[in-house]
Each structure stands twice: as structure tokens, then as C-alpha cells.
Write a protein that holds these residues in place. Sequence first.
Motif, PDB file in Angstrom:
ATOM      1  N   LYS A 121      20.323  -2.065   6.862  1.00 27.06           N
ATOM      2  CA  LYS A 121      19.092  -2.353   7.129  1.00 27.06           C
ATOM      3  C   LYS A 121      17.634  -2.140   6.944  1.00 27.06           C
ATOM      4  O   LYS A 121      17.703  -2.438   5.587  1.00 27.06           O
ATOM      5  CB  LYS A 121      18.927  -0.869   8.187  1.00 27.06           C
ATOM      6  N   GLU A 122      17.138  -2.426   7.255  1.00 27.34           N
ATOM      7  CA  GLU A 122      15.514  -2.580   7.275  1.00 27.34           C
ATOM      8  C   GLU A 122      14.977  -1.485   6.698  1.00 27.34           C
ATOM      9  O   GLU A 122      15.816  -0.492   6.903  1.00 27.34           O
ATOM     10  CB  GLU A 122      13.883  -4.013   7.797  1.00 27.34           C
ATOM     11  N   ARG A 123      13.777  -1.232   5.730  1.00 26.28           N
ATOM     12  CA  ARG A 123      12.466  -0.404   5.014  1.00 26.28           C
ATOM     13  C   ARG A 123      12.523   0.562   6.416  1.00 26.28           C
ATOM     14  O   ARG A 123      11.207  -0.469   6.944  1.00 26.28           O
ATOM     15  CB  ARG A 123      12.090  -0.821   4.124  1.00 26.28           C
ATOM     16  N   GLU A 124      12.317   1.184   6.676  1.00 27.18           N
ATOM     17  CA  GLU A 124      11.572   2.369   7.365  1.00 27.18           C
ATOM     18  C   GLU A 124      10.421   3.442   7.549  1.00 27.18           C
ATOM     19  O   GLU A 124      10.761   3.911   6.299  1.00 27.18           O
ATOM     20  CB  GLU A 124      12.428   2.226   8.995  1.00 27.18           C
ATOM     21  N   GLY A 125       9.725   3.202   7.926  1.00 26.34           N
ATOM     22  CA  GLY A 125       8.732   4.255   7.089  1.00 26.34           C
ATOM     23  C   GLY A 125       8.949   5.769   7.862  1.00 26.34           C
ATOM     24  O   GLY A 125       9.764   5.783   8.905  1.00 26.34           O
ATOM     25  N   VAL A 126       9.221   6.666   7.175  1.00 21.80           N
ATOM     26  CA  VAL A 126       9.523   8.627   7.551  1.00 21.80           C
ATOM     27  C   VAL A 126       8.276   8.623   7.862  1.00 21.80           C
ATOM     28  O   VAL A 126       8.496   9.653   8.578  1.00 21.80           O
ATOM     29  CB  VAL A 126      10.381   8.680   6.222  1.00 21.80           C
ATOM     30  N   SER A 127       7.720   9.104   6.273  1.00 19.75           N
ATOM     31  CA  SER A 127       6.152   9.715   6.942  1.00 19.75           C
ATOM     32  C   SER A 127       5.273   9.724   5.737  1.00 19.75           C
ATOM     33  O   SER A 127       5.808   9.486   5.375  1.00 19.75           O
ATOM     34  CB  SER A 127       6.641  11.814   6.617  1.00 19.75           C
ATOM     35  N   CYS A 128       4.128  10.432   5.918  1.00 23.26           N
ATOM     36  CA  CYS A 128       3.169   9.896   5.244  1.00 23.26           C
ATOM     37  C   CYS A 128       1.920  11.530   5.931  1.00 23.26           C
ATOM     38  O   CYS A 128       2.370  11.622   6.297  1.00 23.26           O
ATOM     39  CB  CYS A 128       1.814   8.419   5.161  1.00 23.26           C
ATOM     40  N   ILE A 129       1.018  10.776   3.801  1.00 23.41           N
ATOM     41  CA  ILE A 129       0.243  12.346   4.616  1.00 23.41           C
ATOM     42  C   ILE A 129      -1.776  11.655   3.642  1.00 23.41           C
ATOM     43  O   ILE A 129      -1.215  11.186   2.538  1.00 23.41           O
ATOM     44  CB  ILE A 129       0.516  13.521   3.366  1.00 23.41           C
ATOM     45  N   THR A 130      -2.574  11.530   4.476  1.00 21.71           N
ATOM     46  CA  THR A 130      -3.262  11.339   4.051  1.00 21.71           C
ATOM     47  C   THR A 130      -4.149  12.157   2.772  1.00 21.71           C
ATOM     48  O   THR A 130      -3.601  13.441   2.173  1.00 21.71           O
ATOM     49  CB  THR A 130      -4.406  11.379   4.751  1.00 21.71           C
ATOM     50  N   SER A 131      -5.062  11.274   1.837  1.00 25.45           N
ATOM     51  CA  SER A 131      -6.051  12.330   1.100  1.00 25.45           C
ATOM     52  C   SER A 131      -5.984  13.777   1.319  1.00 25.45           C
ATOM     53  O   SER A 131      -6.005  14.448   0.751  1.00 25.45           O
ATOM     54  CB  SER A 131      -6.667  11.353   0.497  1.00 25.45           C
ATOM     55  N   TYR A 159      12.320   6.113  -0.748  1.00 22.87           N
ATOM     56  CA  TYR A 159      11.297   5.781  -1.825  1.00 22.87           C
ATOM     57  C   TYR A 159       9.820   6.296  -1.400  1.00 22.87           C
ATOM     58  O   TYR A 159       9.405   6.120  -0.424  1.00 22.87           O
ATOM     59  CB  TYR A 159      10.684   3.924  -1.197  1.00 22.87           C
ATOM     60  N   CYS A 160       9.048   6.768  -2.727  1.00 23.17           N
ATOM     61  CA  CYS A 160       8.533   6.991  -2.197  1.00 23.17           C
ATOM     62  C   CYS A 160       6.773   6.233  -2.209  1.00 23.17           C
ATOM     63  O   CYS A 160       7.049   5.184  -3.439  1.00 23.17           O
ATOM     64  CB  CYS A 160       7.224   8.238  -3.013  1.00 23.17           C
ATOM     65  N   ALA A 161       5.649   6.130  -1.661  1.00 22.37           N
ATOM     66  CA  ALA A 161       4.942   5.096  -2.049  1.00 22.37           C
ATOM     67  C   ALA A 161       3.513   5.704  -2.339  1.00 22.37           C
ATOM     68  O   ALA A 161       2.856   6.102  -1.171  1.00 22.37           O
ATOM     69  CB  ALA A 161       4.673   3.954  -1.316  1.00 22.37           C
ATOM     70  N   ALA A 162       2.437   5.082  -2.776  1.00 23.38           N
ATOM     71  CA  ALA A 162       1.416   5.026  -2.541  1.00 23.38           C
ATOM     72  C   ALA A 162       0.315   4.206  -2.561  1.00 23.38           C
ATOM     73  O   ALA A 162       0.432   3.202  -3.073  1.00 23.38           O
ATOM     74  CB  ALA A 162       1.354   6.582  -4.643  1.00 23.38           C
ATOM     75  N   GLY A 163      -1.302   4.569  -2.132  1.00 19.35           N
ATOM     76  CA  GLY A 163      -2.195   3.842  -2.121  1.00 19.35           C
ATOM     77  C   GLY A 163      -3.154   3.950  -1.543  1.00 19.35           C
ATOM     78  O   GLY A 163      -3.096   4.965  -1.231  1.00 19.35           O
ATOM     79  N   LEU A 178      -0.475   8.459   0.409  1.00 21.54           N
ATOM     80  CA  LEU A 178       1.149   9.069   0.255  1.00 21.54           C
ATOM     81  C   LEU A 178       2.269   9.115   0.884  1.00 21.54           C
ATOM     82  O   LEU A 178       2.176   9.285   2.195  1.00 21.54           O
ATOM     83  CB  LEU A 178       1.423  10.104  -0.915  1.00 21.54           C
ATOM     84  N   GLY A 179       3.430   8.178   1.162  1.00 20.89           N
ATOM     85  CA  GLY A 179       3.960   7.842   1.893  1.00 20.89           C
ATOM     86  C   GLY A 179       5.481   7.700   1.309  1.00 20.89           C
ATOM     87  O   GLY A 179       6.042   7.969   0.268  1.00 20.89           O
TER      88      GLY A 179
END
Length: 124
Positions: free
Chosen positions: A43-53, A94-98, A34-35
Motif C-alpha cells: 500500500k501507499e504511505r499514509e499520514g497518521v498524525s502530526c504536531i506543530t512546533s 516513519y517519523c518526519a520533520a519539516g 513533526l509527523g
Amino acid sequence: QLHLVESGGGLVQPGGSLRLSCAAPGYGLDYHGLGWFRQAAGKEREGVSCITSGGTTVYVDSVKGRFTISRDNAKDTVYLQMNALKPEDTGVYYCAAGIGGCDGAVSAPEYNHWGKGTLVTVSS
């Protein structure tokens, strides 16, 4: 169908705090990385943080020590606690999942499910 819904954005003064939430009601996120990403105006989208399963976390340098990501699999929810906010933190978050996401970096191509975003404005 996985739908991610962000909440918790708003207007806050510099130095203040906000807690963002991202929920996927009825859809198990146990195996997803999850990110959180953000995009400032122009500006372009940038990553902030993420967490693994498994709960391993990654932060970009600009938010280290100020932001904390966490997840509650029982609630299918990921959180982003943001402290000591700065004007440059302003943007749509934005949050994201993969599956397998958060493989050492906060990288957008690792995610195939995205929320619609919540606006964070840091201003006096």
C-alpha cells in the motif's frame, strides 16, 4: 545534518499498546512540525498524525481516540502512543520533520527529513 531515528516498534496483539519514539540527537527540533506516517505492505504511505512546533496536533480519522502524539523539545524527540491497536495498524512507521510542517493536515510534502522507519505488527 538532521537524522531521525525511530524506535519502539514490535509485535503486539490486537487491543494492545505500543509507544513509538523518534529522536534527532543534537539537532534542535523546536521550529519543526513533526509527523508520523505509515506504510503497509503493498500500500501507499499514509499520514497518521502530526504536531506543530507550538504543540497543535492533527490525527487522521482512523486513529482518533486511540493514538496520541507528543513532543519533548528538550530531548529533541517526538512520540506516538498507540492504544487499542488493530491489525490494520500494521506497517512500517516513519517519523518526519519539516519547518512549518503539520499545517492542518498530515501531508508528506510538508516534510523534508525522514527516518528509516520502525515495523509495527498487530497480530494474534
